[in-house]
Scaffold this motif. Structure first.
Motif, PDB file in Angstrom:
ATOM      1  N   VAL A  48       0.664  -1.032  -0.222  1.00 33.10           N
ATOM      2  CA  VAL A  48      -0.009  -0.087   0.087  1.00 33.10           C
ATOM      3  C   VAL A  48       0.840   1.081  -0.023  1.00 33.10           C
ATOM      4  O   VAL A  48       0.720   2.149  -0.683  1.00 33.10           O
ATOM      5  N   LEU A  49       1.968   1.271   0.838  1.00 35.94           N
ATOM      6  CA  LEU A  49       2.805   2.326   0.926  1.00 35.94           C
ATOM      7  C   LEU A  49       3.249   2.514  -0.572  1.00 35.94           C
ATOM      8  O   LEU A  49       3.590   3.864  -1.137  1.00 35.94           O
ATOM      9  N   ILE A  50       3.976   1.550  -0.979  1.00 31.15           N
ATOM     10  CA  ILE A  50       4.717   1.789  -2.432  1.00 31.15           C
ATOM     11  C   ILE A  50       3.691   2.120  -3.505  1.00 31.15           C
ATOM     12  O   ILE A  50       4.003   3.204  -4.267  1.00 31.15           O
ATOM     13  N   ASN A  51       2.574   1.784  -3.410  1.00 27.03           N
ATOM     14  CA  ASN A  51       1.505   2.369  -4.410  1.00 27.03           C
ATOM     15  C   ASN A  51       1.229   3.791  -4.078  1.00 27.03           C
ATOM     16  O   ASN A  51       1.190   4.501  -5.237  1.00 27.03           O
ATOM     17  N   GLU A  52       1.222   4.167  -2.847  1.00 27.19           N
ATOM     18  CA  GLU A  52       1.049   5.554  -2.614  1.00 27.19           C
ATOM     19  C   GLU A  52       2.149   6.403  -3.041  1.00 27.19           C
ATOM     20  O   GLU A  52       2.041   7.456  -3.669  1.00 27.19           O
TER      21      GLU A  52
END
Length: 123
Positions: A48-52
């Motif tokens: 999720v962090l990488i996508n954001e």
């Protein structure tokens, strides 16, 4: 990869089957499972962090790019936590195999199910 086969499912029972007749206490298996669940949860959070981070980077909006600094720090901390969890798993697995190979009277490995060592990295 080792496969562990369940022998019985009662408190204090042992499990056999690392392919070599080794028996493992159910508390050890529960500890391993708990650690793997923790690792998976952190990896899911990292996704999720990488996508954001990627969305913020692609947007080129200054506020979003500034926000990435904190997100990348959080990602790095999560990666450190995963490394520590895997180090604990490795250490605990090695210890359980050593105790098992030494052989106690029941042939079972005993454990309180808690990690006993932490690897500390300089920051």
């Amino acid at each position: 990869m080792f496969q562990i086969f369940k022998k019985q499912r009662m408190e204090g029972d042992t499990f056999s089957g690392l392919g070599n007749g080794t028996q493992i206490d159910s508390k050890i298996l529960q500890s391993f499972q708990k650690s793997f669940v923790q690792v998976q949860n952190i990896l899911d959070q990292n996704r999720v962090l990488i996508n954001e981070i990627n969305q913020n980077h692609e947007s080129k909006v200054p506020d979003n790019l500034s926000r990435n600094v904190g997100l990348i720090r959080e990602l790095n901390n999560n990666i450190r936590r995963v490394v520590d969890l895997y180090a604990d798993l490795s250490s605990n697995f090695t210890k359980s195999m050593e105790v098992s190979s030494e052989g106690d009277s029941s042939g079972a490995v005993k454990s309180d199910g808690k990690a006993t060592q932490k690897r500390h990295r300089p920051t």
